[in-house]
Write an enzyme that holds these catalytic residues in place. Structure first.
Site, PDB file in Angstrom:
ATOM      1  N   LYS A  17      12.542   8.312  -6.205  1.00 17.31           N
ATOM      2  CA  LYS A  17      12.581   9.287  -7.291  1.00 17.31           C
ATOM      3  C   LYS A  17      12.824  10.699  -6.758  1.00 17.31           C
ATOM      4  O   LYS A  17      13.349  11.557  -7.467  1.00 17.31           O
ATOM      5  CB  LYS A  17      11.255   9.233  -8.076  1.00 17.31           C
ATOM      6  CG  LYS A  17      11.223  10.113  -9.315  1.00 17.31           C
ATOM      7  CD  LYS A  17       9.991   9.851 -10.158  1.00 17.31           C
ATOM      8  CE  LYS A  17       8.731  10.346  -9.502  1.00 17.31           C
ATOM      9  NZ  LYS A  17       7.565  10.322 -10.420  1.00 17.31           N
ATOM     10  N   ASP A  18      12.439  10.920  -5.494  1.00 14.45           N
ATOM     11  CA  ASP A  18      12.537  12.261  -4.907  1.00 14.45           C
ATOM     12  C   ASP A  18      13.757  12.448  -4.015  1.00 14.45           C
ATOM     13  O   ASP A  18      13.939  13.520  -3.441  1.00 14.45           O
ATOM     14  CB  ASP A  18      11.270  12.557  -4.091  1.00 14.45           C
ATOM     15  CG  ASP A  18      10.007  12.472  -4.938  1.00 14.45           C
ATOM     16  OD1 ASP A  18      10.075  12.846  -6.126  1.00 14.45           O
ATOM     17  OD2 ASP A  18       8.969  12.034  -4.417  1.00 14.45           O
ATOM     18  N   ARG A  63      11.387  16.072 -17.429  1.00 11.02           N
ATOM     19  CA  ARG A  63      11.572  14.865 -18.234  1.00 11.02           C
ATOM     20  C   ARG A  63      10.343  14.585 -19.085  1.00 11.02           C
ATOM     21  O   ARG A  63      10.423  14.371 -20.292  1.00 11.02           O
ATOM     22  CB  ARG A  63      11.855  13.688 -17.289  1.00 11.02           C
ATOM     23  CG  ARG A  63      12.224  12.384 -17.973  1.00 11.02           C
ATOM     24  CD  ARG A  63      11.227  11.267 -17.870  1.00 11.02           C
ATOM     25  NE  ARG A  63      10.398  11.174 -16.728  1.00 11.02           N
ATOM     26  CZ  ARG A  63       9.288  10.445 -16.714  1.00 11.02           C
ATOM     27  NH1 ARG A  63       8.900   9.803 -17.793  1.00 11.02           N
ATOM     28  NH2 ARG A  63       8.524  10.374 -15.645  1.00 11.02           N
ATOM     29  N   ARG A  64       9.154  14.613 -18.467  1.00 10.96           N
ATOM     30  CA  ARG A  64       7.927  14.365 -19.218  1.00 10.96           C
ATOM     31  C   ARG A  64       7.703  15.426 -20.284  1.00 10.96           C
ATOM     32  O   ARG A  64       7.310  15.116 -21.405  1.00 10.96           O
ATOM     33  CB  ARG A  64       6.732  14.304 -18.261  1.00 10.96           C
ATOM     34  CG  ARG A  64       6.714  13.049 -17.392  1.00 10.96           C
ATOM     35  CD  ARG A  64       5.579  13.094 -16.393  1.00 10.96           C
ATOM     36  NE  ARG A  64       5.532  11.872 -15.574  1.00 10.96           N
ATOM     37  CZ  ARG A  64       5.185  11.854 -14.295  1.00 10.96           C
ATOM     38  NH1 ARG A  64       4.872  12.982 -13.678  1.00 10.96           N
ATOM     39  NH2 ARG A  64       5.155  10.706 -13.631  1.00 10.96           N
ATOM     40  N   ARG A  81       1.038  21.388 -10.904  1.00 10.16           N
ATOM     41  CA  ARG A  81       1.676  20.983  -9.655  1.00 10.16           C
ATOM     42  C   ARG A  81       0.603  20.533  -8.679  1.00 10.16           C
ATOM     43  O   ARG A  81      -0.583  20.707  -8.920  1.00 10.16           O
ATOM     44  CB  ARG A  81       2.477  22.148  -9.048  1.00 10.16           C
ATOM     45  CG  ARG A  81       3.680  22.578  -9.872  1.00 10.16           C
ATOM     46  CD  ARG A  81       4.539  23.565  -9.092  1.00 10.16           C
ATOM     47  NE  ARG A  81       5.643  24.085  -9.883  1.00 10.16           N
ATOM     48  CZ  ARG A  81       6.785  23.463 -10.068  1.00 10.16           C
ATOM     49  NH1 ARG A  81       6.978  22.280  -9.514  1.00 10.16           N
ATOM     50  NH2 ARG A  81       7.744  24.009 -10.792  1.00 10.16           N
ATOM     51  N   VAL A  84      -2.315  14.333  -6.475  1.00 12.38           N
ATOM     52  CA  VAL A  84      -3.055  13.682  -7.559  1.00 12.38           C
ATOM     53  C   VAL A  84      -4.423  14.321  -7.759  1.00 12.38           C
ATOM     54  O   VAL A  84      -4.826  14.640  -8.885  1.00 12.38           O
ATOM     55  CB  VAL A  84      -3.192  12.171  -7.274  1.00 12.38           C
ATOM     56  CG1 VAL A  84      -4.209  11.532  -8.224  1.00 12.38           C
ATOM     57  CG2 VAL A  84      -1.845  11.482  -7.421  1.00 12.38           C
ATOM     58  N   THR A  86      -5.495  17.284  -6.988  1.00 13.15           N
ATOM     59  CA  THR A  86      -5.377  18.643  -7.520  1.00 13.15           C
ATOM     60  C   THR A  86      -5.148  18.608  -9.024  1.00 13.15           C
ATOM     61  O   THR A  86      -5.784  19.354  -9.785  1.00 13.15           O
ATOM     62  CB  THR A  86      -4.214  19.385  -6.838  1.00 13.15           C
ATOM     63  OG1 THR A  86      -4.501  19.522  -5.451  1.00 13.15           O
ATOM     64  CG2 THR A  86      -4.028  20.767  -7.449  1.00 13.15           C
ATOM     65  N   ARG A  87      -4.275  17.737  -9.474  1.00  9.87           N
ATOM     66  CA  ARG A  87      -3.976  17.657 -10.904  1.00  9.87           C
ATOM     67  C   ARG A  87      -5.166  17.133 -11.688  1.00  9.87           C
ATOM     68  O   ARG A  87      -5.479  17.646 -12.774  1.00  9.87           O
ATOM     69  CB  ARG A  87      -2.748  16.776 -11.129  1.00  9.87           C
ATOM     70  CG  ARG A  87      -1.489  17.322 -10.464  1.00  9.87           C
ATOM     71  CD  ARG A  87      -0.272  16.503 -10.808  1.00  9.87           C
ATOM     72  NE  ARG A  87       0.824  16.775  -9.885  1.00  9.87           N
ATOM     73  CZ  ARG A  87       2.071  16.394 -10.083  1.00  9.87           C
ATOM     74  NH1 ARG A  87       2.394  15.716 -11.164  1.00  9.87           N
ATOM     75  NH2 ARG A  87       3.016  16.667  -9.197  1.00  9.87           N
ATOM     76  N   CYS A 173      17.105  18.094 -10.281  1.00  9.03           N
ATOM     77  CA  CYS A 173      15.676  17.843 -10.456  1.00  9.03           C
ATOM     78  C   CYS A 173      15.128  18.559 -11.687  1.00  9.03           C
ATOM     79  O   CYS A 173      14.012  18.285 -12.132  1.00  9.03           O
ATOM     80  CB  CYS A 173      14.903  18.268  -9.206  1.00  9.03           C
ATOM     81  SG  CYS A 173      15.049  20.028  -8.813  1.00  9.03           S
TER      82      CYS A 173
END
Length: 236
Positions: A17-18, A63-64, A81, A84, A86-87, A173
């Protein structure tokens, strides 16, 4: 890439994906591992519909963001940003009511219990989501032959179709685009969606294709049906 070019490493492992759609000609995708869960997981609410009216959703994904606003124009998008933890920490601090994370990433971190999977019928995933690819030097026949032994042909075909769609769209991106290819009837069923950043415009369609490169035709159809302002989000 530099380590590959310098010969310091023989191959590199990436979340597909990246990986940029356009790659240096001397670097090739030599293998892809079996694809993991392609879905997003919603954390903080059971469903997108159950997020409170005017609620805040944390994400940094165009996209989200576009898909959420398409489904729930009342929502407010908050920039999230970081990794995981951190979010999730920001979510727990009340900076947002909910957030979305890739199911594959959570599973690989040993956290399959976090969040509720969002059906692909509700939110089509990012192209290549859930896929891990391995790149090598194009002229390194020995390493490429070794890596071919762990390549998953189905994942490889599906991800290459999604990347071919991206290439024809001229997506970056920052382009709100979703795509998912699956094996179907001896070919690949490719579903794709392009959106305006605010989610107000969406063009989506699907096509049964025989080879990954045929995904370009679906990309052209999507662009052909899009408004001039939506096409401007893409370089195709």
């Amino acid at each position: 890439d530099l380590a590959l070019e310098d010969g310091r490493i023989d191959f590199a492992v990436h979340s597909m994906k990246d990986v940029e759609t356009v790659r240096p000609g001397h670097i090739v995708i030599a293998a892809m591992l079996p694809r993991a869960d392609v879905r997003d997981r919603l954390i903080g609410a059971d469903t997108i519909a159950s997020i409170r009216q005017g609620g805040r959703v944390g994400t940094s994904s165009p996209r989200r963001s576009a898909q959420l606003l398409r489904l729930r124009p009342d929502l407010e998008i908050v920039l999230f940003r970081g990794n995981v933890d951190t979010r999730l920490s920001r979510l727990n601090l009340g900076e947002a009511d909910a957030t979305l994370l890739a199911a594959a990433g959570l599973d690989r971190l040993g956290r399959p219990e976090v969040g509720t999977p969002v059906p692909v019928e509700t939110m089509l995933p990012a192209p290549s989501q859930g896929a891990v690819g391995i790149e090598a030097r194009g002229d390194d026949a020995q390493v490429r032959e070794l890596l071919a032994g762990i390549d998953d042909p189905e994942t490889s075909a599906c991800v290459r179709a999604e990347r071919a769609l991206l290439a024809r769209l001229g997506a970056t991106c920052r382009s709100p685009v979703a795509a998912l290819a699956v094996r179907r009837d001896g070919g690949l069923l490719l579903r794709a969606q392009i959106l305006s950043p605010d989610g107000r415009e969406s063009v989506e369609d699907e096509a049964l294709i025989g080879a990954p490169e045929e995904a370009a035709t679906l990309a052209e159809e999507l662009l052909g049906r899009a408004s001039s302002s939506l096409r401007a989000s893409f370089g195709g």
